[in-house]
Scaffold this motif. Structure first.
Motif, PDB file in Angstrom:
ATOM      1  N   THR A 163       0.799  -1.225   0.000  1.00 16.35           N
ATOM      2  CA  THR A 163       0.000   0.000   0.000  1.00 16.35           C
ATOM      3  C   THR A 163       0.833   1.277   0.000  1.00 16.35           C
ATOM      4  O   THR A 163       0.303   2.355   0.259  1.00 16.35           O
ATOM      5  N   LYS A 164       2.113   1.190  -0.263  1.00 21.02           N
ATOM      6  CA  LYS A 164       2.954   2.391  -0.299  1.00 21.02           C
ATOM      7  C   LYS A 164       2.433   3.350  -1.359  1.00 21.02           C
ATOM      8  O   LYS A 164       2.149   2.943  -2.494  1.00 21.02           O
ATOM      9  N   ASN A 165       2.288   4.637  -0.995  1.00 19.18           N
ATOM     10  CA  ASN A 165       1.715   5.597  -1.921  1.00 19.18           C
ATOM     11  C   ASN A 165       2.361   6.970  -1.739  1.00 19.18           C
ATOM     12  O   ASN A 165       3.233   7.163  -0.881  1.00 19.18           O
ATOM     13  N   ALA A 166       1.914   7.934  -2.531  1.00 23.50           N
ATOM     14  CA  ALA A 166       2.499   9.272  -2.509  1.00 23.50           C
ATOM     15  C   ALA A 166       2.319   9.945  -1.155  1.00 23.50           C
ATOM     16  O   ALA A 166       3.180  10.735  -0.731  1.00 23.50           O
ATOM     17  N   ALA A 167       1.231   9.662  -0.468  1.00 21.11           N
ATOM     18  CA  ALA A 167       0.984  10.292   0.833  1.00 21.11           C
ATOM     19  C   ALA A 167       2.058   9.900   1.838  1.00 21.11           C
ATOM     20  O   ALA A 167       2.510  10.739   2.635  1.00 21.11           O
ATOM     21  N   ASP A 168       2.493   8.651   1.820  1.00 23.66           N
ATOM     22  CA  ASP A 168       3.526   8.193   2.755  1.00 23.66           C
ATOM     23  C   ASP A 168       4.820   8.977   2.568  1.00 23.66           C
ATOM     24  O   ASP A 168       5.496   9.337   3.534  1.00 23.66           O
ATOM     25  N   ARG A 169       5.180   9.242   1.323  1.00 27.62           N
ATOM     26  CA  ARG A 169       6.411   9.984   1.051  1.00 27.62           C
ATOM     27  C   ARG A 169       6.295  11.434   1.532  1.00 27.62           C
ATOM     28  O   ARG A 169       7.220  11.978   2.151  1.00 27.62           O
ATOM     29  N   ILE A 170       5.147  12.061   1.293  1.00 23.96           N
ATOM     30  CA  ILE A 170       4.997  13.477   1.660  1.00 23.96           C
ATOM     31  C   ILE A 170       4.854  13.628   3.167  1.00 23.96           C
ATOM     32  O   ILE A 170       5.230  14.664   3.720  1.00 23.96           O
ATOM     33  N   PHE A 171       4.334  12.620   3.847  1.00 27.19           N
ATOM     34  CA  PHE A 171       4.285  12.686   5.312  1.00 27.19           C
ATOM     35  C   PHE A 171       5.697  12.845   5.889  1.00 27.19           C
ATOM     36  O   PHE A 171       5.897  13.511   6.901  1.00 27.19           O
ATOM     37  N   ASN A 172       6.677  12.205   5.252  1.00 28.00           N
ATOM     38  CA  ASN A 172       8.058  12.346   5.704  1.00 28.00           C
ATOM     39  C   ASN A 172       8.563  13.771   5.500  1.00 28.00           C
ATOM     40  O   ASN A 172       9.263  14.332   6.349  1.00 28.00           O
ATOM     41  N   LEU A 173       8.216  14.387   4.357  1.00 27.31           N
ATOM     42  CA  LEU A 173       8.591  15.777   4.114  1.00 27.31           C
ATOM     43  C   LEU A 173       7.907  16.702   5.113  1.00 27.31           C
ATOM     44  O   LEU A 173       8.486  17.703   5.557  1.00 27.31           O
ATOM     45  N   LEU A 174       6.694  16.342   5.466  1.00 28.10           N
ATOM     46  CA  LEU A 174       5.898  17.141   6.394  1.00 28.10           C
ATOM     47  C   LEU A 174       6.573  17.257   7.758  1.00 28.10           C
ATOM     48  O   LEU A 174       6.502  18.303   8.413  1.00 28.10           O
ATOM     49  N   LYS A 175       7.283  16.205   8.165  1.00 30.19           N
ATOM     50  CA  LYS A 175       7.819  16.135   9.529  1.00 30.19           C
ATOM     51  C   LYS A 175       9.316  16.443   9.622  1.00 30.19           C
ATOM     52  O   LYS A 175       9.922  16.206  10.671  1.00 30.19           O
ATOM     53  N   LEU A 176       9.911  16.980   8.568  1.00 33.67           N
ATOM     54  CA  LEU A 176      11.346  17.241   8.592  1.00 33.67           C
ATOM     55  C   LEU A 176      11.723  18.171   9.738  1.00 33.67           C
ATOM     56  O   LEU A 176      12.660  17.911  10.498  1.00 33.67           O
ATOM     57  N   LYS A 177      11.005  19.275   9.891  1.00 36.76           N
ATOM     58  CA  LYS A 177      11.299  20.217  10.965  1.00 36.76           C
ATOM     59  C   LYS A 177      10.687  19.759  12.286  1.00 36.76           C
ATOM     60  O   LYS A 177      11.238  20.007  13.366  1.00 36.76           O
ATOM     61  N   TYR A 178       9.540  19.063  12.188  1.00 39.51           N
ATOM     62  CA  TYR A 178       8.832  18.594  13.389  1.00 39.51           C
ATOM     63  C   TYR A 178       9.731  17.711  14.242  1.00 39.51           C
ATOM     64  O   TYR A 178       9.686  17.762  15.473  1.00 39.51           O
ATOM     65  N   ARG A 179      10.565  16.897  13.592  1.00 38.32           N
ATOM     66  CA  ARG A 179      11.404  15.936  14.308  1.00 38.32           C
ATOM     67  C   ARG A 179      12.592  16.590  15.031  1.00 38.32           C
ATOM     68  O   ARG A 179      13.286  15.919  15.786  1.00 38.32           O
ATOM     69  N   LYS A 180      12.806  17.880  14.792  1.00 40.12           N
ATOM     70  CA  LYS A 180      14.015  18.520  15.324  1.00 40.12           C
ATOM     71  C   LYS A 180      13.746  19.595  16.367  1.00 40.12           C
ATOM     72  O   LYS A 180      14.675  20.285  16.778  1.00 40.12           O
ATOM     73  N   CYS A 181      12.498  19.789  16.761  1.00 43.12           N
ATOM     74  CA  CYS A 181      12.225  20.899  17.677  1.00 43.12           C
ATOM     75  C   CYS A 181      11.149  20.528  18.698  1.00 43.12           C
ATOM     76  O   CYS A 181      10.440  19.533  18.532  1.00 43.12           O
ATOM     77  N   ASN A 182      11.048  21.347  19.724  1.00 49.96           N
ATOM     78  CA  ASN A 182       9.995  21.215  20.735  1.00 49.96           C
ATOM     79  C   ASN A 182       8.797  22.075  20.317  1.00 49.96           C
ATOM     80  O   ASN A 182       8.972  23.230  19.910  1.00 49.96           O
ATOM     81  N   ILE A 183       7.602  21.510  20.423  1.00 49.18           N
ATOM     82  CA  ILE A 183       6.384  22.216  20.008  1.00 49.18           C
ATOM     83  C   ILE A 183       5.369  22.093  21.150  1.00 49.18           C
ATOM     84  O   ILE A 183       5.174  20.996  21.699  1.00 49.18           O
ATOM     85  N   TYR A 184       4.717  23.207  21.475  1.00 49.13           N
ATOM     86  CA  TYR A 184       3.850  23.221  22.659  1.00 49.13           C
ATOM     87  C   TYR A 184       2.390  23.548  22.352  1.00 49.13           C
ATOM     88  O   TYR A 184       1.514  23.189  23.142  1.00 49.13           O
ATOM     89  N   THR A 185       2.081  24.221  21.238  1.00 47.15           N
ATOM     90  CA  THR A 185       0.710  24.648  20.944  1.00 47.15           C
ATOM     91  C   THR A 185       0.333  24.277  19.513  1.00 47.15           C
ATOM     92  O   THR A 185       1.213  24.023  18.670  1.00 47.15           O
ATOM     93  N   MET A 186      -0.965  24.282  19.219  1.00 46.18           N
ATOM     94  CA  MET A 186      -1.434  23.968  17.865  1.00 46.18           C
ATOM     95  C   MET A 186      -0.959  24.981  16.833  1.00 46.18           C
ATOM     96  O   MET A 186      -0.529  24.584  15.739  1.00 46.18           O
ATOM     97  N   PRO A 187      -0.984  26.300  17.113  1.00 53.43           N
ATOM     98  CA  PRO A 187      -0.447  27.250  16.121  1.00 53.43           C
ATOM     99  C   PRO A 187       1.025  26.983  15.797  1.00 53.43           C
ATOM    100  O   PRO A 187       1.436  27.090  14.632  1.00 53.43           O
ATOM    101  N   GLN A 188       1.812  26.638  16.806  1.00 54.73           N
ATOM    102  CA  GLN A 188       3.221  26.308  16.562  1.00 54.73           C
ATOM    103  C   GLN A 188       3.343  25.057  15.696  1.00 54.73           C
ATOM    104  O   GLN A 188       4.200  24.975  14.806  1.00 54.73           O
ATOM    105  N   LEU A 189       2.486  24.070  15.948  1.00 53.99           N
ATOM    106  CA  LEU A 189       2.516  22.828  15.173  1.00 53.99           C
ATOM    107  C   LEU A 189       2.169  23.090  13.713  1.00 53.99           C
ATOM    108  O   LEU A 189       2.847  22.594  12.801  1.00 53.99           O
ATOM    109  N   VAL A 190       1.105  23.866  13.477  1.00 56.37           N
ATOM    110  CA  VAL A 190       0.689  24.174  12.108  1.00 56.37           C
ATOM    111  C   VAL A 190       1.797  24.928  11.375  1.00 56.37           C
ATOM    112  O   VAL A 190       2.106  24.632  10.208  1.00 56.37           O
TER     113      VAL A 190
END
Length: 509
Positions: free
Chosen positions: A283-310
């Motif tokens: 079931t590997k698809n385009a969404a799986d690949r873009i999810f990784n791009l989505l989290k490039l910065k997410y994986r490197k920082c601390n996030i505390y609120t929804m506006p910061q997450l968005v």
């Protein structure tokens, strides 16, 4: 993706879009469902065929003569304990070997078909993406264009999240769950329509207090995305809509989502709608690949609120983030149940589990008083098309028309208008229960102490009212008391067992 019609239909339909480019166009049909009128087509739904069960009390009792003959045929003690000869033993071994060989051959055949289906579905997926991008390059009009999307949920995220530096005490805390549904347009050509077609994801992000991850959430966000892209137009019908999913039954592959497929074409939004499911394990698809791009910065920082997450997730040019609100979720399952029957559960796993391609085209799939959805196990040429009648008996608005065949036909013709009118009254917003009270207390009493001072004013860390605090405290006390009672009972039983064992040992001595 049209299949050939069944013998009860008036005309045959083209099956070419079901098939790979190298396959033929010969596809036979499976069984179909019917409608309520006796004058047009025979209603032949599988659910109407009921199995008659015999009660246990009607079983005949063996006679004395039969019992006597049975006892005469029983082997004697000498016969039962007789050692088999070498020939008999060899025959028994060969029987076991034959059975094992048969099982292995069957497993090999099933594995071979599984791989063939996976390749066929993958090729179909690639073909649909290529087709959508070609239509963009050719600048075909909306009414003739093919659109291909991939819909999938990403891995759950957390809030607050300490990816850069984690306080030790938070290891034992339970953060707020963050859900993310991605809908990838695989032929996106930019805001101005002057870019080369490429993948672009609309990511709908929300926390567990806003909504769940069920069929209603998937339906709501599919419709929301199509409206955002101005693809659900009231005055004209789009050409073809293809939506590719993985095989998750709880979210995608279920009655509600598959009824939405028919609704999109019956309402006239698209001439043809195809929902395609990739084979389990492939079931590997385009969404799986873009999810990784989505989290490039997410994986490197601390996030505390929804506006910061968005803000953090919106860094990639391949993603547009939509912060989902409770008002975005509607009870599509209840609404669609007013007009469409469930897919049959007959056969191994039922029609939903068996098939991977679901297609509906309003003009060609309409037969008499039926509107047939075409179901297919895969895009292999050897797989037949099965018809499923999507017109529910006694659907909402049917009682406004006369009884009989002609009245039913008029009611079916009026279904799009009836469904449109019912949207305002029957498609209700899902009630939002908010964040679990235990999570509210944990966010306010534990996490609030370890996040930056400037972020403690966020609504997620708001101190609950005294009533909520007392309810949580009382619940924890009850759970603690219950655990103590259970532990005491366990110790009592354990002590009793040890005493019984000791007595048994003493008696043996």
């Amino acid at each position: 993706m049209k299949g050939s019609s069944s013998s009860s239909c008036d005309s045959s339909a083209d099956t070419s879009l079901f098939l790979c480019q190298d396959c033929g166009d010969d596809a036979s049909t499976g069984g179909d469902d019917g409608d309520e009128n006796a004058g047009a087509d025979e209603y032949n739904n599988e659910s109407d065929i009921l199995a008659v069960k015999e009660s246990q009390g009607n079983e005949e009792q063996p006679t004395a003569e039969f019992t006597q003959k049975s006892s005469e045929n029983e082997p004697t003690l000498e016969e039962a304990t007789k050692k088999p000869t070498a020939g008999e033993e060899e025959n028994n071994v060969m029987d076991v070997v034959d059975d094992n060989c048969f099982d292995r051959e069957e497993m090999i055949e099933r594995a071979h078909r599984h791989v063939k289906m996976a390749k066929a579905q993958r090729l179909l997926y690639v073909t649909l993406v290529h087709k959508a991008r070609q239509h963009v390059k050719l600048r075909l009009p909306f009414t003739s264009r093919s659109y291909t999307f991939v819909v999938d949920y990403g891995q759950n995220m957390e809030l607050p999240v300490f990816n850069y530096e984690q306080p030790g005490c938070s290891y034992y805390y339970t953060p707020l769950g963050i859900y993310n549904l991605g809908m990838v347009d695989q032929a996106y050509n930019g805001v101005n329509g002057d870019e080369e077609p490429h993948d672009h994801m609309h990511a709908h992000v929300y926390h567990e207090g806003v909504g769940k991850k069920g069929a209603n959430n998937v339906c709501s966000l599919i419709v929301k995305t199509l409206r955002l892209k101005n693809l659900l137009r009231e005055n004209e019908s789009g050409g073809e809509l293809n939506v590719v999913f993985d095989n998750c039954s709880g979210q995608n592959k279920n009655n509600a989502v598959l009824k939405l497929m028919v609704w999109l074409t019956e309402m006239g939004y698209f001439k043809q709608v195809n929902f395609v499911f990739l084979v389990v394990g492939h079931t590997k698809n385009a969404a799986d690949r873009i999810f990784n791009l989505l989290k490039l910065k997410y994986r490197k920082c601390n996030i505390y609120t929804m506006p910061q997450l968005v803000e953090t997730l919106n860094e990639s040019e391949h993603v547009t983030i939509h912060e989902t609100q409770p008002s975005d979720f509607h009870d599509w399952e209840t609404y669609l149940n007013h007009f469409y029957p469930n897919y049959s559960k007959s056969g191994e796993g039922g029609r939903i589990k068996q098939n991977q391609i679901f297609s509906c085209e309003y003009q060609s799939n309409r037969s008499g008083n039926k509107l047939n959805a075409h179901l297919k196990q895969s895009d292999l040429a050897e797989d037949d098309v099965v018809l499923h009648n999507t017109v529910k008996q006694g659907f909402m608005g049917r009682s406004n028309f006369p009884a009989g065949s002609k009245g039913f036909r008029d009611a079916v013709d009026a279904r799009p208008a009836i469904m449109k009118d019912a949207l305002s009254n029957e498609l209700k917003q899902i009630e939002c229960n908010g964040i679990n009270i235990f999570k509210q207390v944990e966010m306010a009493t534990k996490y609030k102490k370890i996040i930056p001072v400037e972020d403690r004013v966020d609504i997620l860390y708001e101190t609950p009212c005294a009533e909520v605090m007392n309810a949580v405290k009382k619940e924890k006390e009850m759970r603690k008391s219950s655990r103590q009672q259970i532990d005491a009972e366990k110790r009592k039983v354990s002590k009793k067992l040890k005493m019984e064992q000791w007595d048994h040992e003493q008696n043996k001595c």
